[in-house]
Design a protein around this motif. Structure first.
Motif, PDB file in Angstrom:
ATOM      1  N   LEU A 159      58.378  45.076  25.287  1.00  0.00           N
ATOM      2  CA  LEU A 159      57.860  44.806  26.629  1.00  0.00           C
ATOM      3  C   LEU A 159      57.576  43.316  26.790  1.00  0.00           C
ATOM      4  CD1 LEU A 159      55.382  47.764  27.277  1.00  0.00           C
ATOM      5  CD2 LEU A 159      57.538  47.324  28.453  1.00  0.00           C
ATOM      6  N   ILE A 160      58.047  42.765  27.886  1.00  0.00           N
ATOM      7  CA  ILE A 160      57.796  41.361  28.223  1.00  0.00           C
ATOM      8  C   ILE A 160      57.163  41.332  29.607  1.00  0.00           C
ATOM      9  CG2 ILE A 160      58.838  39.109  28.652  1.00  0.00           C
ATOM     10  CD1 ILE A 160      61.098  39.906  26.766  1.00  0.00           C
ATOM     11  N   ARG A 161      56.063  40.591  29.740  1.00  0.00           N
ATOM     12  CA  ARG A 161      55.386  40.522  31.032  1.00  0.00           C
ATOM     13  C   ARG A 161      54.952  39.088  31.302  1.00  0.00           C
ATOM     14  NH1 ARG A 161      52.051  44.730  31.055  1.00  0.00           N
ATOM     15  NH2 ARG A 161      52.293  45.363  28.878  1.00  0.00           N
ATOM     16  N   SER A 162      54.991  38.728  32.567  1.00  0.00           N
ATOM     17  CA  SER A 162      54.497  37.408  32.958  1.00  0.00           C
ATOM     18  C   SER A 162      52.978  37.416  32.999  1.00  0.00           C
ATOM     19  CB  SER A 162      55.064  37.023  34.325  1.00  0.00           C
ATOM     20  OG  SER A 162      54.724  38.011  35.296  1.00  0.00           O
ATOM     21  N   LYS A 163      52.422  38.484  33.527  1.00  0.00           N
ATOM     22  CA  LYS A 163      50.983  38.725  33.614  1.00  0.00           C
ATOM     23  C   LYS A 163      50.812  40.175  34.036  1.00  0.00           C
ATOM     24  CE  LYS A 163      50.474  35.516  36.712  1.00  0.00           C
ATOM     25  NZ  LYS A 163      49.893  34.616  37.755  1.00  0.00           N
ATOM     26  N   PRO A 164      49.612  40.733  33.941  1.00  0.00           N
ATOM     27  CA  PRO A 164      49.436  42.116  34.407  1.00  0.00           C
ATOM     28  C   PRO A 164      49.882  42.274  35.858  1.00  0.00           C
ATOM     29  CG  PRO A 164      47.518  41.399  33.162  1.00  0.00           C
ATOM     30  CD  PRO A 164      48.387  40.180  33.332  1.00  0.00           C
ATOM     31  N   LEU A 165      50.532  43.390  36.139  1.00  0.00           N
ATOM     32  CA  LEU A 165      51.057  43.630  37.481  1.00  0.00           C
ATOM     33  C   LEU A 165      49.930  44.088  38.395  1.00  0.00           C
ATOM     34  CD1 LEU A 165      54.422  45.474  36.685  1.00  0.00           C
ATOM     35  CD2 LEU A 165      53.929  43.023  36.747  1.00  0.00           C
ATOM     36  N   LEU A 166      49.548  43.210  39.302  1.00  0.00           N
ATOM     37  CA  LEU A 166      48.421  43.471  40.190  1.00  0.00           C
ATOM     38  C   LEU A 166      48.852  44.365  41.350  1.00  0.00           C
ATOM     39  CD1 LEU A 166      45.478  42.899  40.977  1.00  0.00           C
ATOM     40  CD2 LEU A 166      46.288  40.828  42.154  1.00  0.00           C
ATOM     41  N   GLY A 167      48.158  45.490  41.495  1.00  0.00           N
ATOM     42  CA  GLY A 167      48.476  46.409  42.582  1.00  0.00           C
ATOM     43  C   GLY A 167      47.661  46.134  43.829  1.00  0.00           C
ATOM     44  N   THR A 168      46.349  46.239  43.728  1.00  0.00           N
ATOM     45  CA  THR A 168      45.471  45.986  44.876  1.00  0.00           C
ATOM     46  C   THR A 168      44.260  45.184  44.427  1.00  0.00           C
ATOM     47  OG1 THR A 168      44.236  48.053  44.547  1.00  0.00           O
ATOM     48  CG2 THR A 168      46.148  48.131  46.025  1.00  0.00           C
ATOM     49  N   GLN A 169      43.695  44.431  45.363  1.00  0.00           N
ATOM     50  CA  GLN A 169      42.454  43.704  45.127  1.00  0.00           C
ATOM     51  C   GLN A 169      41.686  43.625  46.442  1.00  0.00           C
ATOM     52  OE1 GLN A 169      43.285  39.667  43.873  1.00  0.00           O
ATOM     53  NE2 GLN A 169      45.115  39.528  45.150  1.00  0.00           N
ATOM     54  N   THR A 170      40.383  43.451  46.339  1.00  0.00           N
ATOM     55  CA  THR A 170      39.539  43.467  47.538  1.00  0.00           C
ATOM     56  C   THR A 170      38.580  42.285  47.537  1.00  0.00           C
ATOM     57  OG1 THR A 170      37.883  44.860  46.436  1.00  0.00           O
ATOM     58  CG2 THR A 170      39.616  45.987  47.684  1.00  0.00           C
ATOM     59  N   ARG A 171      38.061  41.997  48.720  1.00  0.00           N
ATOM     60  CA  ARG A 171      36.971  41.039  48.879  1.00  0.00           C
ATOM     61  C   ARG A 171      36.089  41.509  50.027  1.00  0.00           C
ATOM     62  NH1 ARG A 171      40.455  35.677  50.694  1.00  0.00           N
ATOM     63  NH2 ARG A 171      41.495  36.565  52.538  1.00  0.00           N
ATOM     64  N   VAL A 172      34.794  41.207  49.925  1.00  0.00           N
ATOM     65  CA  VAL A 172      33.797  41.731  50.861  1.00  0.00           C
ATOM     66  C   VAL A 172      33.013  40.572  51.466  1.00  0.00           C
ATOM     67  CG1 VAL A 172      31.800  43.254  51.132  1.00  0.00           C
ATOM     68  CG2 VAL A 172      33.606  43.844  49.498  1.00  0.00           C
ATOM     69  N   ALA A 173      32.713  40.686  52.765  1.00  0.00           N
ATOM     70  CA  ALA A 173      31.906  39.676  53.458  1.00  0.00           C
ATOM     71  C   ALA A 173      31.087  40.365  54.542  1.00  0.00           C
ATOM     72  CB  ALA A 173      32.791  38.588  54.054  1.00  0.00           C
ATOM     73  N   GLU A 174      30.125  39.612  55.097  1.00  0.00           N
ATOM     74  CA  GLU A 174      29.252  40.183  56.122  1.00  0.00           C
ATOM     75  C   GLU A 174      29.820  40.013  57.525  1.00  0.00           C
ATOM     76  OE1 GLU A 174      25.450  38.436  55.562  1.00  0.00           O
ATOM     77  OE2 GLU A 174      24.969  39.670  53.798  1.00  0.00           O
ATOM     78  N   SER A 175      30.944  39.331  57.638  1.00  0.00           N
ATOM     79  CA  SER A 175      31.620  39.217  58.931  1.00  0.00           C
ATOM     80  C   SER A 175      33.118  39.119  58.686  1.00  0.00           C
ATOM     81  CB  SER A 175      31.133  37.983  59.704  1.00  0.00           C
ATOM     82  OG  SER A 175      31.563  36.792  59.061  1.00  0.00           O
TER      83      SER A 175
END
Length: 516
Positions: free
Chosen positions: A363-379
């Motif tokens: 197995l060769i990978r550039s970096k972990p395969l990112l599926g989803t990510q989130t960020r939270v704010a008050e507005s």
């Protein structure tokens, strides 16, 4: 003096006697038919034994696991119109048995179906592969015959396939014609692939075969890949990409089939397997050998939700989710450009790659395969300045490479390939992702547009005559020679040396419309 009761009982006994006699005749008929089948089967076995070809008894067809069903709504060939019979004085001596007339007409109808079906498959007469296609058609007839004991025994009376099929006199009775028609229309895509091998490699240094109608029907296929034009033979009989892909043994086979479909402009039907996913630039990817099983667009890359629950906060919470697109594909292990493409993807700032050469490769990978990510704010406006929360990120598992294995049927995938999973962690939609991949392939081929790829990839096929130009075709048609003769009536007359009865083709039940 007869009584009503006596007459009734006499009728009952006579009816009972008639039924008993009828059942006795039926039983005797079944016994005779069973005996004839046993004799026929034994004669078939002796015939095979004389050629040391008992392996044929094990060549049983299994019904396909899935049906493409892509031609059901098309228009069939026109049926011949019934002409009114001229009135004439009736002479009792000239009256034929209606049953004989019906059986004769049924026989001619079935022969007409056979003749029309085989004429469909012919290449244009000016093609350099016309004779080869014709030989392949007769090889398919041999494949239809050799596993049927009755047809195999009948075939001993003929020197070649065309003499059997073209026989329109009284030698072939109705049951034989029915069996022949059923066998021809039930040919599987594997039979056609094997028939092409029989034509391209008739004499082999080793391997078993049986001679049918003067043609060697071999037990197993050769290991030789099909030349590009031979995929035209395949698609002539099965104009469905999903069907023909079942006979692909390697990724290189899939690439060759797909290139033929695109370069020839055949317009193959696509059901559960596709080579055109409807994105601009996708033909460029497919020509380069980038043919995934599927491209799934799961919707917008970014989504924003507002939470008004106030359970833990005094103000509403806004959550933005970024979902990355992923495409999995099995590339050729023999094409050096596959490695060049993967290397370019590994260097691309937006792309994340997981790959492996073959089933047991590292197995060769550039970096972990990112599926989803989130960020939270008050507005909603504050979301733009927030960093993505890596703690809640979700990643693709390494098992995603299973989706890279090329599908050839519902139960079979090819593991011997360059397995690649690519995730786009940049911006844009799926079309933008496809554009990035197309640009990389252009760099690998030192091309600037699709026209350059057509020249670099299709040019050698034209030079070697694997693809043929047709100077008589005009836009919007492809300038290349079509896979089959567009006018079936023309191919019918050339193949059989005569026009069809009443000047019209019999409906051969294929329900496929071939555009001119």
């Amino acid at each position: 003096m007869y009584t009503i009761s006596g007459l009734f009982h006499g009728a009952v006994f006579r009816d009972f006697g008639h039924k008993t006699f009828w059942h006795s005749l039926t039983k005797q008929r079944d016994e005779v038919e069973g005996l004839l089948e046993d004799v026929e089967r034994r004669a078939y076995e002796l015939l095979l034994a004389s050629q040391n070809a008992m392996w044929v008894l094990d060549q049983q067809h299994e019904p396909p696991a899935e049906e493409c069903g892509v031609f059901d709504d098309e228009q069939p060939l026109s049926k011949p119109q019934k002409k009114p019979l001229p009135s004439a004085p009736i002479v009792l001596e000239d009256i034929e048995d209606p049953l004989d007339v019906a059986m004769r007409e049924k026989r001619f109808e079935l022969l007409g179906k056979i003749w029309a079906r085989l004429a469909r498959y012919c290449a244009p007469a000016k093609s350099r592969y016309y004779k080869e296609r014709e030989a392949e058609i007769w090889a398919c007839v041999c494949r239809a015959v050799y596993t049927d004991p009755s047809l195999m025994l009948v075939a001993q009376n003929y020197q070649c396939a065309i003499s059997l099929v073209k026989d329109n006199d009284s030698k072939l009775d109705l049951p034989t014609v029915e069996r022949l028609w059923a066998a021809i229309k039930s040919l599987y895509v594997d039979d056609v692939r094997a028939a092409i091998d029989d034509v391209l490699h008739p004499v082999r240094p080793k391997g078993e075969y049986v001679v049918v109608l003067g043609t060697r029907v071999h037990k197993g296929p050769t290991e030789s890949p099909l030349p590009l034009h031979a995929w035209g033979h395949m698609t002539a009989l099965f104009p469905c990409y999903s069907c023909v892909r079942k006979v692909c043994k390697t990724v290189d086979d899939i690439v060759a089939l797909t290139r033929y479909a695109i370069l020839s402009g055949s317009g193959l039907a696509q059901s559960y397997l596709r080579y055109d996913f409807g994105y601009d630039g996708y033909h460029s990817l497919a020509l380069c050998g980038f043919i995934p099983n599927n491209i799934e667009d799961l919707g917008p890359r970014y989504s924003i939700k507002k939470d008004n629950s106030f359970n833990k906060h005094d103000r509403p919470q806004w959550t933005e989710t970024k979902s990355n697109y992923a495409i999995c594909v099995g590339l050729s292990l023999t094409d050096p450009r596959s490695q060049e493409f993967v290397n370019a993807c590994l260097r691309h700032p937006d792309l994340q790659v997981l790959c492996r050469k073959g089933r047991d490769g590292r197995l060769i990978r550039s970096k972990p395969l990112l599926g989803t990510q989130t960020r939270v704010a008050e507005s909603r406006a504050a979301l733009k300045t927030k960093q993505w929360d890596v703690r809640n990120a979700m990643y693709f598992n390494d098992t995603i490479l299973q989706d890279a294995l090329p599908v050839v049927s519902a139960t079979q995938r090819l593991e011997d390939c360059f397995q690649v999973a690519i995730v786009d962690d940049g911006d844009g939609d799926m079309q933008d992702f496809v554009d990035k991949l197309e640009k990389i392939w252009f760099e690998v081929y030192d091309a600037e547009a699709l026209g350059d790829l057509l020249r670099d990839i299709g040019g050698p096929y034209l030079h070697s005559k694997e693809l043929e130009f047709d100077d008589t075709r005009t836009k919007p048609h492809s300038p290349l020679m079509p896979t089959t003769e567009p006018d079936i009536l023309v191919s019918y007359e050339r193949l059989w040396g005569r026009a069809p009865r009443e000047g019209r083709l019999v409906d051969d039940e294929l329900n496929v419309y071939y555009p001119k």
